[in-house]
Structures are given as structure tokens and as C-alpha cells.
Design a protein around this motif. Structure first.
Motif, short mmCIF file in Angstrom:
data_model
loop_
_atom_site.label_atom_id
_atom_site.label_comp_id
_atom_site.label_asym_id
_atom_site.label_seq_id
_atom_site.Cartn_x
_atom_site.Cartn_y
_atom_site.Cartn_z
N ILE A 21 0.85 -1.19 0.00
CA ILE A 21 0.00 0.00 0.00
C ILE A 21 0.89 1.23 0.00
O ILE A 21 1.73 1.40 0.89
CB ILE A 21 -0.92 0.03 1.24
N LEU A 22 0.73 2.08 -1.00
CA LEU A 22 1.43 3.36 -1.05
C LEU A 22 0.41 4.47 -0.85
O LEU A 22 -0.44 4.71 -1.70
CB LEU A 22 2.16 3.55 -2.39
N ASN A 23 0.51 5.12 0.29
CA ASN A 23 -0.38 6.23 0.60
C ASN A 23 0.40 7.53 0.46
O ASN A 23 1.41 7.73 1.12
CB ASN A 23 -0.92 6.09 2.03
N GLY A 24 -0.05 8.39 -0.44
CA GLY A 24 0.65 9.65 -0.65
C GLY A 24 -0.32 10.81 -0.70
O GLY A 24 -1.29 10.80 -1.46
N TYR A 25 -0.07 11.82 0.11
CA TYR A 25 -0.93 13.00 0.13
C TYR A 25 -0.60 13.89 -1.07
O TYR A 25 0.40 13.70 -1.77
CB TYR A 25 -0.74 13.76 1.44
N ALA A 26 -1.44 14.88 -1.30
CA ALA A 26 -1.24 15.81 -2.41
C ALA A 26 0.10 16.52 -2.28
O ALA A 26 0.46 17.01 -1.21
CB ALA A 26 -2.38 16.83 -2.43
N GLY A 27 0.87 16.56 -3.40
CA GLY A 27 2.12 17.30 -3.43
C GLY A 27 3.33 16.55 -2.92
O GLY A 27 4.43 17.12 -2.83
N ASP B 86 -4.36 2.29 -9.14
CA ASP B 86 -4.27 3.71 -8.79
C ASP B 86 -5.62 4.21 -8.28
O ASP B 86 -6.66 3.60 -8.51
CB ASP B 86 -3.85 4.51 -10.02
N GLU B 87 -5.59 5.36 -7.59
CA GLU B 87 -6.81 5.96 -7.02
C GLU B 87 -7.59 4.92 -6.21
O GLU B 87 -8.81 4.81 -6.27
CB GLU B 87 -7.70 6.55 -8.12
N SER B 88 -6.85 4.16 -5.37
CA SER B 88 -7.46 3.06 -4.64
C SER B 88 -8.41 3.52 -3.53
O SER B 88 -9.17 2.70 -3.00
CB SER B 88 -6.38 2.16 -4.03
N ILE C 108 -2.43 2.13 -4.65
CA ILE C 108 -1.91 3.49 -4.56
C ILE C 108 -3.07 4.43 -4.30
O ILE C 108 -4.08 4.39 -5.00
CB ILE C 108 -1.20 3.90 -5.86
N GLY C 109 -2.95 5.28 -3.31
CA GLY C 109 -4.07 6.18 -3.04
C GLY C 109 -3.74 7.23 -2.00
O GLY C 109 -2.59 7.42 -1.61
N ASP C 110 -4.78 7.90 -1.57
CA ASP C 110 -4.68 9.01 -0.62
C ASP C 110 -5.78 8.83 0.41
O ASP C 110 -6.96 9.00 0.11
CB ASP C 110 -4.85 10.33 -1.38
N ASN D 145 2.66 -4.68 3.09
CA ASN D 145 3.60 -3.63 3.44
C ASN D 145 2.93 -2.28 3.18
O ASN D 145 2.06 -2.17 2.33
CB ASN D 145 4.88 -3.72 2.60
N ILE D 146 3.37 -1.24 3.87
CA ILE D 146 2.78 0.07 3.66
C ILE D 146 3.85 1.15 3.77
O ILE D 146 4.75 1.07 4.60
CB ILE D 146 1.63 0.35 4.66
N SER D 147 3.76 2.14 2.89
CA SER D 147 4.62 3.32 2.96
C SER D 147 3.75 4.56 2.85
O SER D 147 2.76 4.57 2.12
CB SER D 147 5.65 3.33 1.82
N ASN D 148 4.12 5.59 3.59
CA ASN D 148 3.40 6.86 3.57
C ASN D 148 4.33 7.98 3.09
O ASN D 148 5.39 8.18 3.69
CB ASN D 148 2.86 7.21 4.95
N LEU D 149 3.95 8.65 2.01
CA LEU D 149 4.69 9.82 1.55
C LEU D 149 4.09 11.04 2.24
O LEU D 149 2.89 11.28 2.14
CB LEU D 149 4.61 9.96 0.04
N THR D 150 4.93 11.80 2.93
CA THR D 150 4.40 12.89 3.76
C THR D 150 4.97 14.26 3.42
O THR D 150 4.27 15.27 3.53
CB THR D 150 4.68 12.60 5.24
#
Length: 563
Positions: free
Chosen positions: A34-40, A174-176, A216-218, A247-252
Motif C-alpha cells: 500500500i502506497l499512501n501519498g498525500y497531495a504534493g 491507482d486511485e485506490s 496506490i491512493g490518498d 507492506n505500507i509506505s506513507n509519503l508525507t
């Protein structure tokens, strides 16, 4: 993957993600990521880097998105001729045999060959066996088209199929945040009816260690309709329901060049509120930001200057309700087409599909442009309503009780028009086709066709074909399979999710009784303000700050810090 780190200027969370993902693809015992990434935070950029790298390492890459529009956005950003984004429906399903289903309220009977239900269906006189067991012997079954699930380990070739289970495969979704696991009840049957279930089964990750799936989502965006969270982005849900350890990663970190963006400044504050469950400060910072502007009047005039009917990406106006979108759509049409009243469709109109249409492969939320119009026709069919439909009809039309008792049938108007349209197809490319449009709810507050209208279309098909029962091929009739549309200049936020426009106008107003200091409304705001590539225009900007509660929290934090 170390070369991705060395060749690019990445944030700390992006580097951590690369290292974690490298471990994931190298370990046969790991199935989901799981890739969680916020805007920007550079989610799209880093994903495209990984895809390009793995593609060169002979991985088979599948990139799936919820809509054709989001597939178009993804292909613009991937820029890889060997990897093409497509819609989830196009990617994981194929057309199969028809299916019988019961049309009676609260009866969930469905039957297709090989389902193991034990029920025998007389195809010449299909009667619902469940209703029959309950002493209702005359409830007939209807037919609907069925799509079955593909297997990612079986590849279709010219003279048949071949087993490709030995190849390493990555399925990116994408856009999960938009992926639901609620059972979908519609006029067409897809797999189990649950998208997430079908994605897991399609990927074969539980039986083939060569296959892996990446969501992949937000998590700050709107959740799927009728769900309070996004199941595809929840490690706990995946483990509990599918026995999958992910597994999970968060883009912050927001990138330096984006920090001067008012869109991202406000989006970052709101996603922090959502993450911290703090829904007290509903205010926006708009001063000194070139990509944000408050507009109090001349909304329609401003929209008309931004709108370009040759470019579906030019602009959109997002609202909180269908009623508001109808108002804006009527006023915008008057302005851009220079008309005095809300007349019928015109060449150059922008419409939005509001129901999945599997016969034409145009799905809910897709935008279309009319390039030419053909004949217009409408018919009225009188339908005997259920008690619930009768009550709704009486309420909507303000019918008094004396007149209501006399109602035996309800007239249902069906409206259609032939047209040539342009739209984004399943791979995100602009396509053109001739089609029949269903205009029955074009100007109504309904978000989709109601059950009474659907039955009217079924009866209409029987009458036009002069038949007592229908075969599966009959449902491909151009009017029965017509595209249900509404005007697409102004849309509700759920329809905008997964899309991007150069300019986005947002009307934050809601009905008076709505409590805006809630997680749902904060998610709505976050999703709406992150649809713009260049600039947001705010209308009826909310100001709802609970200063008393904020002061209490600050005081509590001060006390905790003093210990």
C-alpha cells in the motif's frame, strides 16, 4: 533500485519507500503493498520511476484505474509505451453468459449456469424459485448481461490462451481510495459484484508467488459511497478479509517547489486535521496565493472565460449536491450558448455519464462532448408501481390522499437522442462514436435512473420488439443500452474524484442543517481542492471555527507538555 535514489532528488519518505518496495518485490512471501501519498508528495513521480525500472527488468506491469479519465491522467504521467493504464473493468473482466435475476423488492435471487445453487430455471417460463417457495408463484425472472473475472496468469493469444504463471507480474491499482468492496447491484453482473474481492482474485497473489498487487491512493480523500473508509488502503481490512499481510509506505513531505502553492498549503492542513481527527477549524487561507481566489459574484461569467469546449481539462465547477449542479449547469449553458432558456441538447455540449454502461464501455463519471446531434424521440410507458414507488411518486408530485388512492399505474417518460460523441476510452485516449443518449434524468435531481424508470425501459423493449420474453442479445438494443447522462459543467465531488482540471471552481455551500465540522465534510473539502492543476476559485467559502474547543485543546496540550 538504488539508482532511482541516486539519479533523483527525493524526499526522505520517498527514499524509504524505494527501499521498502525493493524488499517487497524481492521477497516471494510478500503479496501486497500500500502506497499512501498525500497531495504534493510526489506519489505519481516515484511510482512512474519504479514502473519504468521494473519494466526494464522484465516484470509484466498492469496499471488499473477506476475511470477512463483517471486512466488518461495516469498515461499522461507514466509516459511508457510498454505500460498503458486502463480501467479496472476493462482490465479484469470479460463478457460471458447471461444471468437470471429477480426483480421483486428485497429478493436477491441470481442464477447462472454452474453457480451450484441447485435451482433449475425453465428458460421458456422463468419464475423466481425463492419467491415460489414463499407462496408467490408468479414472480418472473429478468435477464441481465454477465461479465466474468479474468485470470492474470492466463493470457489470450490468437489461437487460444497460454499459461503465463511463471512470469513475474505487478498489478498497480491507482486511485485506490475509490475502490469499494460493497456488493454492486446493477443491471449487469460483474464477477462477485465486489471490486476489491475481484481484484484480489484476478491477481492470483494468494496462490502464485510471482504475482504482487500494489494499491496506490490518498487516505484523506473521500471514501467509497456507503463506506466509512477505503478498504483497499487498509492493512487491517486486507488481513482480516483476505488473510493478506501488506507492506505500507506513507509519503508525507511536500516538495519545496510546491510549498508556495495555496492549494497544497490548505490541502496539507486539512489532511492533518483528518489524520488527527480534529474537525474544528474549517477555514481556508487564500491571501497571498496566486493559485487561489475567492469569488463572490459573477460566477457564471468567470466560468465562461475559463471554459473551452475543445478541452475537457479546461475547468469544472464542483458542488455538494445534485440540486446545486442542476442550477449551475442551467445558468452556464445559457451563458456559453447564448440562449434564454434551458432548451434541448446542443452541439458542443459537455455531458457526464452517471451510470456504468458496459455495452458502450463508458463508465460512471466519464465526460463526453457532443460533436453532432441526431434524432430526438420520447415515449411514455404506464407502469404498475410497487408500494414504495407509489409513495415516492405521491410525495414528489404533491398528490393528495384522495387522488393517491386511485393510482394504479404511473406514467414514465423515456427520452432519448442520437449523437456522435468524443470521450476518453478505457486506455485514456480520445475516441469518437455514434451512440444513443438517455436524457430521462438530464434535468432532474436524481443521480441515476430509479427502479421504476428501469422497469419502464424493460417494458418499452418488450413492446418495441413485440416479445413476451427477451434473450440476452435483445439487451444490446441501442435504446435499452443507451448512455445515461447529465450536464457536465458542474458536478458533485464524488464524480470529480480521480480527475484533474486546469481550473476548478468550488461551491462549498450545503443545506442549512449539515454539520460541517465533521470528517465527511473535511474529506469533501480536501478532495475538492486537490482536483486543480493550476488554480482554485472558491465560492461561499466556509468559516466555521470552534474557538472554544480549540482553546481547550491548546490548554490540555500545554498541561501535558508541562509534565
Amino acid at each position: 533500485m538504488n539508482e532511482i535514489i541516486s539519479n533523483n532528488s527525493l524526499s526522505k519518505s520517498q527514499e524509504d519507500f524505494i527501499l521498502s518496495f525493493n524488499n517487497f518485490v524481492s521477497n516471494d512471501n510478500k503479496q501486497a503493498f500500500i502506497l499512501n501519498g498525500y497531495a504534493g508528495t510526489g506519489k505519481t513521480f516515484i511510482t512512474s520511476q519504479i514502473i519504468n525500472y521494473l519494466y526494464e527488468q522484465d516484470w509484466r506491469i498492469y496499471f488499473l484505474t477506476p475511470t477512463g479519465r483517471s486512466a488518461k491522467v495516469a498515461n499522461d504521467q507514466l509516459k511508457n509505451d510498454g505500460v498503458k493504464a486502463t480501467t479496472i473493468h476493462r482490465g479484469i473482466y470479460f463478457s460471458s453468459n447471461d444471468i437470471f435475476f429477480c426483480g421483486k423488492d428485497f429478493c436477491s435471487f441470481e442464477n447462472f449456469e454452474g453457480d451450484g445453487s441447485g435451482y433449475f430455471i425453465d428458460k421458456q417460463n422463468p419464475i423466481c424459485p425463492i419467491c415460489k417457495e414463499n407462496s408467490d408463484k408468479k414472480v418472473k425472472l429478468f435477464k441481465k448481461r454477465r461479465f466474468e473475472l479474468k485470470n492474470v496468469d492466463i493470457e489470450k493469444i490468437e489461437d487460444g490462451t497460454r499459461d503465463i504463471s511463471r512470469f513475474k507480474k505487478l498489478i498497480f491499482v491507482d486511485e485506490s481510495s475509490m475502490v469499494s468492496n460493497q456488493k454492486n447491484i446493477s443491471e449487469v453482473s460483474f464477477g462477485s459484484g465486489k471490486i476489491l474481492n475481484d481484484l484480489i482474485e484476478f491477481s492470483n497473489i494468494q496462490t502464485n508467488s510471482n504475482n504482487k498487487i500494489v494499491f496506490i491512493g490518498d487516505t484523506a480523500q473521500l471514501t467509497p459511497i456507503d463506506m466509512s473508509f477505503s478498504p483497499a488502503l487498509s492493512p487491517k481490512y486486507l488481513e482480516k478479509n483476505f488473510d493478506i499481510i501488506s507492506n505500507i509506505s506513507n509519503l508525507t513531505e511536500v516538495f519545496r517547489q510546491e510549498k508556495e502553492s495555496g492549494i497544497l498549503d490548505n490541502a496539507t492542513r486539512f489532511r492533518n486535521y483528518i489524520s488527527d481527527k480534529q474537525f474544528l477549524d474549517l477555514s481556508f487561507k487564500t491571501e497571498n496565493f496566486e493559485d487561489l481566489e475567492n469569488i463572490e459574484d459573477n460566477v457564471i461569467e468567470r466560468f465562461s472565460t475559463l471554459y473551452n469546449n475543445q478541452d475537457l481539462d479546461s475547468c469544472v465547477l464542483i458542488t455538494h449536491s445534485t440540486k446545486n449542479t442542476n442550477f449551475y449547469n442551467a445558468e452556464i449553458r445559457k451563458k456559453i450558448f447564448n440562449i434564454d432558456e434551458d432548451i434541448k441538447l446542443l452541439n458542443g455540449e459537455r455531458l457526464i455519464c452517471v451510470e456504468n454502461n458496459y455495452f458502450n464501455e463508458i463508465f460512471n463519471g466519464e465526460f463526453i462532448t457532443i460533436t453532432s446531434l441526431g434524432s430526438f424521440f420520447e415515449r411514455t410507458r404506464n407502469i404498475r408501481p410497487t408500494e414504495q414507488e407509489k409513495r415516492e411518486y405521491i410525495e414528489q408530485n404533491g398528490i393528495d390522499s384522495k387522488s393517491a388512492d386511485k393510482i394504479q399505474e404511473i406514467p414514465v417518460k423515456l427520452t432519448f437522442q442520437k449523437a456522435t460523441i468524443q470521450y476518453f476510452d478505457n486506455s485514456g485516449k480520445i475516441n469518437e462514436k455514434e451512440i444513443v443518449l438517455n436524457l430521462s434524468i438530464l434535468n432532474s435531481n436524481d443521480r441515476a435512473l430509479n427502479r421504476l424508470t428501469r422497469r419502464a425501459m424493460y417494458v418499452d423493449l418488450l413492446i418495441r420488439l413485440n416479445k413476451k420474453s427477451l434473450k440476452i442479445d435483445d439487451f444490446s438494443d441501442s435504446e435499452y443500452s443507451s448512455l445515461v447522462v447529465k450536464y457536465g459543467y458542474s458536478i458533485v465531488c464524488h464524480k470529480a474524484q480521480g480527475g484533474e482540471w486546469n481550473n476548478v471552481m468550488i461551491d462549498f455551500s450545503t443545506h442549512d442543517t449539515l454539520n460541517k465540522n465533521t470528517e465527511d465534510y473535511f474529506r469533501w473539502c480536501y478532495t475538492a481542492i486537490t482536483r486543480a492543476r493550476q488554480k482554485n476559485y472558491f465560492i461561499n467559502t466556509p468559516e466555521s471555527v470552534n474557538k472554544e474547543e480549540i482553546d481547550k485543546i491548546k490548554e490540555l496540550q500545554r498541561m501535558l507538555d508541562s509534565y
